[in-house]
Design a protein around this motif. Sequence first.
Motif, mmCIF file in Angstrom:
data_model
loop_
_atom_site.group_PDB
_atom_site.id
_atom_site.type_symbol
_atom_site.label_atom_id
_atom_site.label_comp_id
_atom_site.label_asym_id
_atom_site.label_seq_id
_atom_site.Cartn_x
_atom_site.Cartn_y
_atom_site.Cartn_z
ATOM 1 N N ALA A 17 0.439 -1.406 0.172
ATOM 2 C CA ALA A 17 0.077 -0.527 0.500
ATOM 3 C C ALA A 17 0.997 1.084 0.189
ATOM 4 O O ALA A 17 0.838 1.772 -0.516
ATOM 5 C CB ALA A 17 -0.854 0.093 1.155
ATOM 6 N N PHE A 18 2.174 1.083 0.560
ATOM 7 C CA PHE A 18 2.505 2.578 0.758
ATOM 8 C C PHE A 18 3.510 3.176 -0.360
ATOM 9 O O PHE A 18 3.494 3.681 -0.794
ATOM 10 C CB PHE A 18 3.746 2.220 1.834
ATOM 11 N N ALA A 19 4.230 1.424 -1.386
ATOM 12 C CA ALA A 19 4.678 1.910 -2.059
ATOM 13 C C ALA A 19 3.989 2.089 -3.535
ATOM 14 O O ALA A 19 4.361 2.265 -4.797
ATOM 15 C CB ALA A 19 4.679 0.537 -3.435
ATOM 16 N N LYS A 20 2.502 2.318 -3.847
ATOM 17 C CA LYS A 20 1.715 2.780 -4.441
ATOM 18 C C LYS A 20 1.954 4.328 -4.560
ATOM 19 O O LYS A 20 2.204 5.373 -5.706
ATOM 20 C CB LYS A 20 0.422 3.180 -3.745
ATOM 21 N N HIS A 21 2.878 5.069 -3.660
ATOM 22 C CA HIS A 21 2.680 6.665 -2.931
ATOM 23 C C HIS A 21 4.214 6.802 -3.076
ATOM 24 O O HIS A 21 4.854 7.828 -3.134
ATOM 25 C CB HIS A 21 2.480 6.928 -1.996
ATOM 26 N N TYR A 22 5.608 5.907 -2.273
ATOM 27 C CA TYR A 22 6.696 6.229 -2.411
ATOM 28 C C TYR A 22 7.590 4.781 -1.697
ATOM 29 O O TYR A 22 7.442 4.086 -3.027
ATOM 30 C CB TYR A 22 6.344 6.173 -0.977
ATOM 31 N N ARG A 23 8.329 5.217 -1.984
ATOM 32 C CA ARG A 23 10.024 3.958 -2.420
ATOM 33 C C ARG A 23 9.902 3.776 -0.907
ATOM 34 O O ARG A 23 10.256 4.088 -0.197
ATOM 35 C CB ARG A 23 10.923 4.884 -2.943
ATOM 36 N N GLY A 60 22.156 7.413 -0.141
ATOM 37 C CA GLY A 60 22.030 8.709 -1.071
ATOM 38 C C GLY A 60 20.078 8.981 -1.031
ATOM 39 O O GLY A 60 20.006 9.893 -1.933
ATOM 40 N N LEU A 61 20.320 8.193 0.104
ATOM 41 C CA LEU A 61 18.306 8.745 0.200
ATOM 42 C C LEU A 61 18.248 10.289 0.438
ATOM 43 O O LEU A 61 18.761 10.364 1.532
ATOM 44 C CB LEU A 61 17.792 7.327 1.243
ATOM 45 N N LYS A 62 16.766 11.007 0.393
ATOM 46 C CA LYS A 62 16.991 12.612 0.634
ATOM 47 C C LYS A 62 15.538 11.947 1.161
ATOM 48 O O LYS A 62 14.147 12.050 0.712
ATOM 49 C CB LYS A 62 17.059 13.046 -0.612
ATOM 50 N N ASN A 63 15.181 13.466 1.979
ATOM 51 C CA ASN A 63 13.927 13.408 2.326
ATOM 52 C C ASN A 63 12.550 12.014 2.773
ATOM 53 O O ASN A 63 11.782 11.281 2.542
ATOM 54 C CB ASN A 63 12.669 14.090 1.094
ATOM 55 N N ILE A 64 13.296 11.444 3.488
ATOM 56 C CA ILE A 64 12.919 9.878 3.948
ATOM 57 C C ILE A 64 11.883 9.878 5.190
ATOM 58 O O ILE A 64 11.800 11.325 6.052
ATOM 59 C CB ILE A 64 13.881 9.119 4.733
ATOM 60 N N ILE A 65 10.522 8.617 5.148
ATOM 61 C CA ILE A 65 9.527 8.657 6.399
ATOM 62 C C ILE A 65 10.448 8.225 6.657
ATOM 63 O O ILE A 65 10.722 6.961 5.793
ATOM 64 C CB ILE A 65 8.449 8.941 5.646
ATOM 65 N N VAL A 66 10.506 8.067 8.430
ATOM 66 C CA VAL A 66 10.939 6.661 9.115
ATOM 67 C C VAL A 66 9.736 6.104 9.929
ATOM 68 O O VAL A 66 8.729 6.894 10.518
ATOM 69 C CB VAL A 66 11.853 7.031 10.228
ATOM 70 N N LEU A 67 10.113 4.622 9.882
ATOM 71 C CA LEU A 67 8.794 3.745 10.324
ATOM 72 C C LEU A 67 9.598 2.867 11.659
ATOM 73 O O LEU A 67 10.427 2.441 10.286
ATOM 74 C CB LEU A 67 7.790 3.484 9.331
ATOM 75 N N GLY A 68 9.479 2.753 12.535
ATOM 76 C CA GLY A 68 9.736 1.888 13.071
ATOM 77 C C GLY A 68 8.104 1.414 14.474
ATOM 78 O O GLY A 68 7.689 1.946 14.655
ATOM 79 N N HIS A 69 8.612 -0.084 14.976
ATOM 80 C CA HIS A 69 8.075 -1.254 15.681
ATOM 81 C C HIS A 69 8.295 -1.154 16.232
ATOM 82 O O HIS A 69 9.770 -1.768 16.849
ATOM 83 C CB HIS A 69 7.645 -2.021 14.823
ATOM 84 N N SER A 70 8.119 -0.984 18.108
ATOM 85 C CA SER A 70 9.117 -1.686 19.116
ATOM 86 C C SER A 70 10.099 -0.638 19.605
ATOM 87 O O SER A 70 10.163 0.056 19.347
ATOM 88 C CB SER A 70 8.534 -2.960 19.395
ATOM 89 N N MET A 71 11.006 -1.962 19.272
ATOM 90 C CA MET A 71 12.147 -1.115 19.253
ATOM 91 C C MET A 71 12.631 -0.168 19.004
ATOM 92 O O MET A 71 13.144 0.839 19.118
ATOM 93 C CB MET A 71 13.445 -2.319 19.957
ATOM 94 N N GLY A 72 12.869 -0.405 17.297
ATOM 95 C CA GLY A 72 12.075 0.140 16.422
ATOM 96 C C GLY A 72 11.580 0.946 15.906
ATOM 97 O O GLY A 72 11.519 2.709 15.686
ATOM 98 N N GLY A 73 10.862 1.565 17.377
ATOM 99 C CA GLY A 73 9.735 3.031 17.313
ATOM 100 C C GLY A 73 11.050 3.519 18.161
ATOM 101 O O GLY A 73 10.590 4.893 17.974
ATOM 102 N N ASN A 74 11.011 3.304 19.328
ATOM 103 C CA ASN A 74 12.391 3.985 19.503
ATOM 104 C C ASN A 74 13.506 4.120 18.320
ATOM 105 O O ASN A 74 14.416 5.697 19.212
ATOM 106 C CB ASN A 74 13.156 3.364 21.092
ATOM 107 N N GLU A 75 13.911 3.125 18.306
ATOM 108 C CA GLU A 75 15.150 3.516 16.984
ATOM 109 C C GLU A 75 14.989 4.532 15.476
ATOM 110 O O GLU A 75 15.641 6.045 15.698
ATOM 111 C CB GLU A 75 15.389 2.297 16.376
#
Length: 211
Positions: A17-23, A60-75
């Motif tokens: 679903a995300f891939a329809k709009h983002y890399r 070389g990623l720019k303008n990123i959206i960061v998603l994390g779950h559980s410990m990954g949320g802290n990260e």
Amino acid sequence: FPGAGAVSAGWEGVAPAFAKHYRVISFDMRGQGFSDWDPNKQYNVMTHVADMKEAVHQLGLKNIIVLGHSMGGNEAVVYAAEDAANVIALIAEDGGYMLPGSTHADRRAQDAKAGIPPRPAPKTEFATWDEVLASMIYAPPGTRELEAENRFRKTDDGRYVARMDPSVIATEEADSMMQPGATAPFAKRVTCPAMVIRGMDDNSFVMDGAL
């Protein structure tokens, strides 16, 4: 950031679903999935954040959206603070900020006081692939096979053993960044829009008071 013990395949339920709009790029953190084990057993929040910084740089990623779950949320919170100029949005799913009394040790003590038996450790070895698939009870619909492949490998003698370094979970529990309030200084430095997703029955993670 998939969280301790989790793998990149865990995002397969939402990635299309995300891939329809983002890399969309998901990673197996060191010691998990198909990534190598760390001989120095450095499986902690700050190391994972450093790994992600290097991956973002190499790609070389720019303008990123960061998603994390559980410990990954802290990260994800720490990363959004550390790379604020490059992060345009943050999503912390059942992670980001731990409440007092919500560590693994706290919950084990609470269970013991309530007479609840200790939870069995996840199995790390199976005799057949069908047993592996049957253990993937939390895999998103339609992703059980892929998640199993990310989590287990077949040995020369026909057994299926976990790909994850057994030290990962113990390192998470000992990580100072997984203690209540540890991410608060980082959360206050987050400048991008943030979404916090909390499970209805979750009592471990919340961002209230941190931002």
